[in-house]
Write a protein that holds these residues in place. Structure first.
Motif, mmCIF file in Angstrom:
data_model
loop_
_atom_site.group_PDB
_atom_site.id
_atom_site.type_symbol
_atom_site.label_atom_id
_atom_site.label_comp_id
_atom_site.label_asym_id
_atom_site.label_seq_id
_atom_site.Cartn_x
_atom_site.Cartn_y
_atom_site.Cartn_z
ATOM 1 N N ASP A 227 0.092 55.012 80.330
ATOM 2 C CA ASP A 227 0.152 55.234 78.878
ATOM 3 C C ASP A 227 -0.921 54.414 78.175
ATOM 4 O OD1 ASP A 227 2.301 56.875 79.235
ATOM 5 O OD2 ASP A 227 3.800 55.379 78.691
ATOM 6 N N GLU A 228 -1.489 54.989 77.117
ATOM 7 C CA GLU A 228 -2.472 54.265 76.317
ATOM 8 C C GLU A 228 -1.780 53.227 75.435
ATOM 9 O OE1 GLU A 228 -4.336 57.308 74.044
ATOM 10 O OE2 GLU A 228 -5.626 57.994 75.691
ATOM 11 N N ALA A 229 -2.540 52.238 75.035
ATOM 12 C CA ALA A 229 -2.073 51.268 74.037
ATOM 13 C C ALA A 229 -3.058 51.280 72.882
ATOM 14 C CB ALA A 229 -1.986 49.870 74.646
ATOM 15 N N HIS A 230 -2.582 50.953 71.696
ATOM 16 C CA HIS A 230 -3.450 50.940 70.518
ATOM 17 C C HIS A 230 -3.342 49.587 69.819
ATOM 18 C CE1 HIS A 230 -2.929 55.267 71.269
ATOM 19 N NE2 HIS A 230 -4.154 55.358 70.800
ATOM 20 N N TYR A 231 -4.490 48.980 69.590
ATOM 21 C CA TYR A 231 -4.546 47.668 68.945
ATOM 22 C C TYR A 231 -5.372 47.749 67.669
ATOM 23 C CZ TYR A 231 -1.958 44.976 72.284
ATOM 24 O OH TYR A 231 -0.922 44.469 73.021
ATOM 25 N N GLU A 232 -4.943 46.984 66.679
ATOM 26 C CA GLU A 232 -5.694 46.915 65.433
ATOM 27 C C GLU A 232 -5.727 45.473 64.944
ATOM 28 O OE1 GLU A 232 -3.914 49.011 62.218
ATOM 29 O OE2 GLU A 232 -1.890 48.290 62.636
ATOM 30 N N TYR A 233 -6.782 45.163 64.170
ATOM 31 C CA TYR A 233 -6.853 43.835 63.562
ATOM 32 C C TYR A 233 -5.797 43.800 62.463
ATOM 33 C CZ TYR A 233 -8.626 39.392 61.970
ATOM 34 O OH TYR A 233 -8.732 38.056 61.658
ATOM 35 N N ARG A 234 -4.834 42.934 62.647
ATOM 36 C CA ARG A 234 -3.719 42.853 61.697
ATOM 37 C C ARG A 234 -3.204 41.436 61.706
ATOM 38 N NH1 ARG A 234 -0.518 46.286 64.112
ATOM 39 N NH2 ARG A 234 1.118 44.916 64.898
ATOM 40 N N CYS A 235 -2.983 40.867 60.547
ATOM 41 C CA CYS A 235 -2.456 39.509 60.469
ATOM 42 C C CYS A 235 -0.960 39.556 60.189
ATOM 43 C CB CYS A 235 -3.175 38.712 59.389
ATOM 44 S SG CYS A 235 -2.704 36.955 59.406
ATOM 45 N N ASP A 236 -0.211 38.751 60.918
ATOM 46 C CA ASP A 236 1.245 38.720 60.748
ATOM 47 C C ASP A 236 1.704 37.485 59.983
ATOM 48 O OD1 ASP A 236 0.521 36.956 62.719
ATOM 49 O OD2 ASP A 236 2.148 37.474 64.101
ATOM 50 N N CYS A 237 0.792 36.915 59.175
ATOM 51 C CA CYS A 237 1.205 35.756 58.373
ATOM 52 C C CYS A 237 2.235 36.175 57.325
ATOM 53 C CB CYS A 237 -0.012 35.102 57.715
ATOM 54 S SG CYS A 237 -0.782 36.069 56.392
ATOM 55 N N ASN A 238 3.078 35.234 56.919
ATOM 56 C CA ASN A 238 4.042 35.479 55.848
ATOM 57 C C ASN A 238 4.445 34.139 55.238
ATOM 58 O OD1 ASN A 238 6.221 34.367 57.474
ATOM 59 N ND2 ASN A 238 6.314 36.336 58.549
ATOM 60 N N HIS A 239 5.210 34.197 54.169
ATOM 61 C CA HIS A 239 5.590 32.999 53.423
ATOM 62 C C HIS A 239 6.348 32.010 54.299
ATOM 63 C CE1 HIS A 239 7.882 30.572 50.461
ATOM 64 N NE2 HIS A 239 6.781 30.696 49.744
ATOM 65 N N ASP A 240 7.268 32.518 55.135
ATOM 66 C CA ASP A 240 8.069 31.629 55.973
ATOM 67 C C ASP A 240 7.201 30.875 56.973
ATOM 68 O OD1 ASP A 240 10.343 32.354 54.661
ATOM 69 O OD2 ASP A 240 11.045 33.758 56.194
ATOM 70 N N LYS A 241 6.230 31.548 57.562
ATOM 71 C CA LYS A 241 5.349 30.894 58.540
ATOM 72 C C LYS A 241 4.516 29.805 57.871
ATOM 73 C CE LYS A 241 4.882 34.584 61.960
ATOM 74 N NZ LYS A 241 3.966 35.479 62.696
ATOM 75 N N ILE A 242 4.030 30.086 56.657
ATOM 76 C CA ILE A 242 3.236 29.082 55.941
ATOM 77 C C ILE A 242 4.115 27.882 55.578
ATOM 78 C CG2 ILE A 242 1.809 28.640 53.924
ATOM 79 C CD1 ILE A 242 0.523 30.478 55.993
ATOM 80 N N ARG A 244 6.670 26.790 57.300
ATOM 81 C CA ARG A 244 6.858 26.013 58.525
ATOM 82 C C ARG A 244 5.612 25.194 58.846
ATOM 83 N NH1 ARG A 244 9.571 30.785 60.247
ATOM 84 N NH2 ARG A 244 7.792 31.473 61.487
ATOM 85 N N ALA A 245 4.451 25.785 58.583
ATOM 86 C CA ALA A 245 3.200 25.059 58.828
ATOM 87 C C ALA A 245 3.090 23.853 57.907
ATOM 88 C CB ALA A 245 2.008 25.995 58.633
ATOM 89 N N LEU A 246 3.490 24.008 56.653
ATOM 90 C CA LEU A 246 3.452 22.889 55.720
ATOM 91 C C LEU A 246 4.432 21.795 56.124
ATOM 92 C CD1 LEU A 246 3.178 24.792 52.309
ATOM 93 C CD2 LEU A 246 1.493 23.195 53.241
ATOM 94 N N ILE A 247 5.630 22.191 56.534
ATOM 95 C CA ILE A 247 6.629 21.211 56.970
ATOM 96 C C ILE A 247 6.111 20.417 58.165
ATOM 97 C CG2 ILE A 247 8.910 20.971 58.048
ATOM 98 C CD1 ILE A 247 9.821 23.331 56.257
ATOM 99 N N SER A 248 5.380 21.118 59.056
ATOM 100 C CA SER A 248 4.877 20.459 60.264
ATOM 101 C C SER A 248 3.820 19.399 59.944
ATOM 102 C CB SER A 248 4.293 21.491 61.229
ATOM 103 O OG SER A 248 3.076 22.018 60.727
ATOM 104 N N LEU A 249 3.243 19.431 58.734
ATOM 105 C CA LEU A 249 2.251 18.419 58.355
ATOM 106 C C LEU A 249 2.880 17.035 58.201
ATOM 107 C CD1 LEU A 249 0.194 20.398 55.670
ATOM 108 C CD2 LEU A 249 -0.475 19.893 58.029
ATOM 109 N N GLY A 250 4.186 17.017 57.914
ATOM 110 C CA GLY A 250 4.885 15.730 57.792
ATOM 111 C C GLY A 250 5.070 15.296 56.351
ATOM 112 N N ARG A 251 5.937 14.304 56.162
ATOM 113 C CA ARG A 251 6.337 13.864 54.826
ATOM 114 C C ARG A 251 5.173 13.248 54.046
ATOM 115 N NH1 ARG A 251 11.640 13.827 53.866
ATOM 116 N NH2 ARG A 251 11.378 12.269 52.220
ATOM 117 N N ASP A 252 4.345 12.464 54.702
ATOM 118 C CA ASP A 252 3.246 11.789 53.996
ATOM 119 C C ASP A 252 2.266 12.798 53.396
ATOM 120 O OD1 ASP A 252 4.379 9.409 54.673
ATOM 121 O OD2 ASP A 252 2.970 8.950 56.300
#
Length: 289
Positions: A227-242, A244-252
């Motif tokens: 079977d063929e597969a189809h890929y496209e340039y697509r970003c799966d970023c969203n508010h929740d991921k951002i 989590r990224a901010l939280i991972s920066l730490g309290r300071d």
């Protein structure tokens, strides 16, 4: 949309996938406004990352490629999943270098450094493999990675032909792997075919289909197409991921954003989307940090 054509030989000794990735590369170029040599480097990396994504067993599985080099491009990050998404960016998108023998000097742009690949297969920890860069030309580096890190005999060819308008005129690549138990005669035949094979972009310029290219690579073997597969340039970023990224920066770091900046504006590295947070929203994140 990049179509991936996949096949195995009738004896199950090898598998091969080919992708025409021009649409993917042009999407990345239009988002990141890359210079020609960066378009070639990032395009090759997106091409092989999409091919690796198509080898994942589950749609939720993902693979992330990290290239770090001492060349002016500095590095790239590309990611794909099992559901047809691929994305990526270069640390320095506007590198300009003289041509090398009439071709874009991707090896010099990337330089010496490391290639790391992380696979998230839904387990507790992602699997990570790392090797030094061999040439910085991307295709040879990934071939070396599969041989050293995964002990899988693999041949990879990647190509991006950049047009005068800075878009990708042609882009594509293939990955062919020998399966456990494959005889030496298969390896010898494959090597003979590959030695005679023109560059991927030449084959695409000549108008060859994915099937015709695959049959050139595997000449002398009987194939079964999957079977063929189809890929496209697509970003799966969203508010929740951002968040989590901010939280991972730490309290300071979050406290600094609140007190010095009164908020934060985050631009996704893979796409142009901007996420804005006011001080009150950051305080909520700070409570979770």
């Amino acid at each position: 949309m990049g179509k991936i054509t996949r096949a195995i030989d009738s004896e199950g000794n090898l598998r091969i996938s080919f992708i025409d990735s021009r649409d993917i590369v042009n999407a990345a170029q239009s988002i990141h406004h890359t210079s020609p040599v960066v378009t070639a480097a990032l395009g090759r990396t997106l091409t092989i990352t999409a091919l690796m994504g198509s080898l994942l067993k589950a749609e939720t599985d993902s693979v992330t490629v990290y290239i770090k080099g001492d060349g002016p491009l500095k590095g790239m990050v590309c990611a794909s999943d099992g559901a047809g998404m691929v994305k990526g960016y270069a640390y320095e998108p506007l590198v300009d270098l003289p041509l090398k023998k009439g071709k874009l000097d991707v090896g010099r742009a990337v330089g010496h450094g490391s290639l790391a690949i992380s696979r998230d297969l839904g387990l507790k920890e992602p699997y990570m493999g790392r090797v030094p860069l061999v040439t910085g030309e991307i295709g040879e580096d990934f071939t070396y990675y599969f041989a050293k890190s995964e002990q899988t005999p693999t041949a990879i060819a990647l190509g991006v032909l950049v047009d005068t308008d800075l878009s990708a005129r042609q882009a594509g690549g293939f990955i062919v792997q020998l399966m456990p138990g494959a005889g030496d005669d298969i390896a010898v035949k494959l090597e003979e075919n590959l030695q005679q094979l023109p560059p991927v972009t030449t084959l695409l310029e000549e108008g060859l289909t994915a099937e015709a290219i695959i049959e050139k690579i595997t000449e002398g073997l009987t194939l079964k197409y999957l079977d063929e597969a189809h890929y496209e340039y697509r970003c799966d970023c969203n508010h929740d991921k951002i968040c989590r990224a901010l939280i991972s920066l730490g309290r300071d770091e979050l406290t600094d954003m609140i007190e010095k900046d009164g908020g934060a504006e985050i631009t996704c590295q893979f796409c142009p989307k901007v996420y804005r947070f006011n001080a009150e929203e950051l305080r909520t994140l700070l409570a979770d940090a």
